[in-house]
Design an enzyme around this catalytic site. Structure first.
Site, PDB file in Angstrom:
ATOM      1  N   HIS A 160       0.355  -1.384  -0.033  1.00  0.00           N
ATOM      2  CA  HIS A 160      -0.562   0.089  -0.154  1.00  0.00           C
ATOM      3  C   HIS A 160       1.121   1.216   0.026  1.00  0.00           C
ATOM      4  CE1 HIS A 160       0.384  -0.597   4.704  1.00  0.00           C
ATOM      5  NE2 HIS A 160       0.501   0.533   4.634  1.00  0.00           N
TER       6      HIS A 160
ATOM      7  N   ASP B 255      -0.683  -7.559   0.250  1.00  0.00           N
ATOM      8  CA  ASP B 255      -0.197  -6.255   1.023  1.00  0.00           C
ATOM      9  C   ASP B 255       1.796  -6.606   0.734  1.00  0.00           C
ATOM     10  OD1 ASP B 255      -0.462  -3.879   3.365  1.00  0.00           O
ATOM     11  OD2 ASP B 255       0.392  -3.494   1.224  1.00  0.00           O
TER      12      ASP B 255
ATOM     13  N   GLY C 262       3.362   5.160  11.480  1.00  0.00           N
ATOM     14  CA  GLY C 262       4.902   5.419  11.003  1.00  0.00           C
ATOM     15  C   GLY C 262       5.444   4.398  10.698  1.00  0.00           C
TER      16      GLY C 262
ATOM     17  N   SER D 143       4.315   1.172   8.953  1.00  0.00           N
ATOM     18  CA  SER D 143       3.708   0.684   8.062  1.00  0.00           C
ATOM     19  C   SER D 143       5.253  -0.331   7.199  1.00  0.00           C
ATOM     20  CB  SER D 143       2.567   0.893   7.883  1.00  0.00           C
ATOM     21  OG  SER D 143       1.663   1.014   7.793  1.00  0.00           O
TER      22      SER D 143
ATOM     23  N   SER E 223       2.147  -4.556   8.141  1.00  0.00           N
ATOM     24  CA  SER E 223       0.961  -3.659   7.035  1.00  0.00           C
ATOM     25  C   SER E 223       0.310  -3.102   7.775  1.00  0.00           C
ATOM     26  CB  SER E 223      -0.196  -5.178   6.807  1.00  0.00           C
ATOM     27  OG  SER E 223      -1.452  -4.924   6.089  1.00  0.00           O
TER      28      SER E 223
END
Length: 364
Positions: A220, A246, A321, A323, A338
């Site tokens: 993403h 993802d 922050g 991910s 994720s």
């Protein structure tokens, strides 16, 4: 939409932290500790001594290898496995009582269960196939090997919509456990699996694991061109798979050389999957190096931006922050962060990402 978000979580109630190992640890080897920060982080977050943390890593690595062996040997009667942190052993479910002795002979704990791992995964597949028909109050689902059921998460007071959905997709209700949760999953965007990087000179994400010619991260985060933590041109996304998956694959230019380490010095030496219940640590740009345990696997998470399948839940602490950050158990790469909230964090497993992108880990 390229906005920094705190990823709320479709929390799985089965993410039990359980009793930690407090007895006499196994004899420590002369092996050099994994890195300067991992052992202290395990001590802090799991309440272990330094010797217990090292011993646990060693037993969990052995448990992960044993799980793969038994899953193959037991075939259709394999009912899933989890790491028993109280005993330091792998707990294995079997659907055939005649196979209990085989499991015990391997050194693992054995439990007679109703559903095989294949049956539970098939149940998840049916739920996934009909995902668009699921009511919005259903926030996700996935296999919980500790309870030998597929857990379906739903908002409080909305359990009735689960029954309706199970009937639509023709799922055996006895294979499902419904858990009410107040958490709604959302995406985390800013992250650091190793070092931060920037997409299209604006949004920030993080490196997960180095692969030949580039690195893996959260899907993403892409697509777009990429600059490094120092704003030097880095490359671009070769692939960004989200939703459904993802994972993202960034190819780097000659300014950068992929290394088989996480930015705190942790070596990456493989991708053996850790058992449910095993300890795991992550590196993220907001909360840094934090540790916890592996929870339920094969989790379906329904973000507002789209649904992701096949994820693993953990109780590792994370915030906005984080991910895309690296999840690692011992020296074994597990996946890329994720999303999550203050109690649950999901990662997308590294192995399917490697397979889909045709890449291989750079080992340290």
């Amino acid at each position: 939409m390229k906005i920094t978000k705190l990823l709320g979580v479709a929390a799985t109630a089965a993410l039990a932290t359980g009793a930690l190992v407090t007895g006499t640890p196994a004899a420590a080897t002369s092996e050099t500790p994994l890195n300067a920060e991992m052992i202290p982080a395990l001590q802090r977050d799991l309440g272990l001594t330094a010797d217990q943390a090292l011993a646990r890593i060693q037993s969990e690595t052995a448990a992960g290898t044993l799980e793969q062996s038994l899953a193959s040997a037991l075939a259709g009667s394999f009912g899933g496995a989890s790491y028993n942190e109280a005993t330091g052993k792998l707990r294995v479910g079997v659907t055939d009582a005649a196979k209990l002795g085989q499991v015990l002979a391997s050194g693992a704990e054995a439990e007679l269960v109703r559903f095989s791992a294949a049956e539970l995964d098939s149940t998840v597949d049916k739920l996934n196939a009909g995902e668009r028909a699921a009511d919005g109050a259903i926030t996700g689902w996935g296999v919980d090997t500790k309870t030998n059921r597929v857990t379906v998460n739903v908002l409080p007071g909305k359990s009735g919509v689960v029954d309706s959905y199970l009937e639509k997709v023709k799922v055996d209700k006895s294979a499902v456990a419904v858990v009410e949760t107040t958490s709604v999953p959302t995406l985390k965007y800013d992250v650091r699996g190793g070092d931060a990087y920037y997409i299209n000179s604006s949004s920030r994400c993080s490196i997960g694991f180095s692969v030949n010619g580039g690195f893996l991260t959260a899907g993403h985060c892409g697509p777009g061109t990429v600059t490094g933590y120092n704003r030097v041109a880095m490359g671009s996304f070769a692939r960004a798979s989200f939703p459904g998956n993802d994972y993202g694959h960034v190819r780097v230019n000659s300014n950068w050389v992929p290394r088989g380490v996480i930015n705190n010095g942790t070596r990456v030496s493989g991708s053996t999957e850790a058992a449910t219940g095993a300890s795991v640590c992550k590196s993220g740009s907001t909360t840094g190096w934090t540790c916890g345990t592996v929870g339920a696997k094969n989790q379906t998470v329904r973000y507002a931006e789209g649904t992701v399948y096949g994820m693993t839940a953990t109780n590792v602490r994370s915030q906005a922050g984080d991910s895309g950050g690296s999840f690692i158990a011992g020296n074994q790469a597990q996946g890329m962060l994720s999303g999550g909230n203050s109690s649950v964090t999901y990662f997308f497993p590294v192995r399917p990402a490697l397979s889909a992108t045709g890449t291989s880990l750079v080992l340290g």
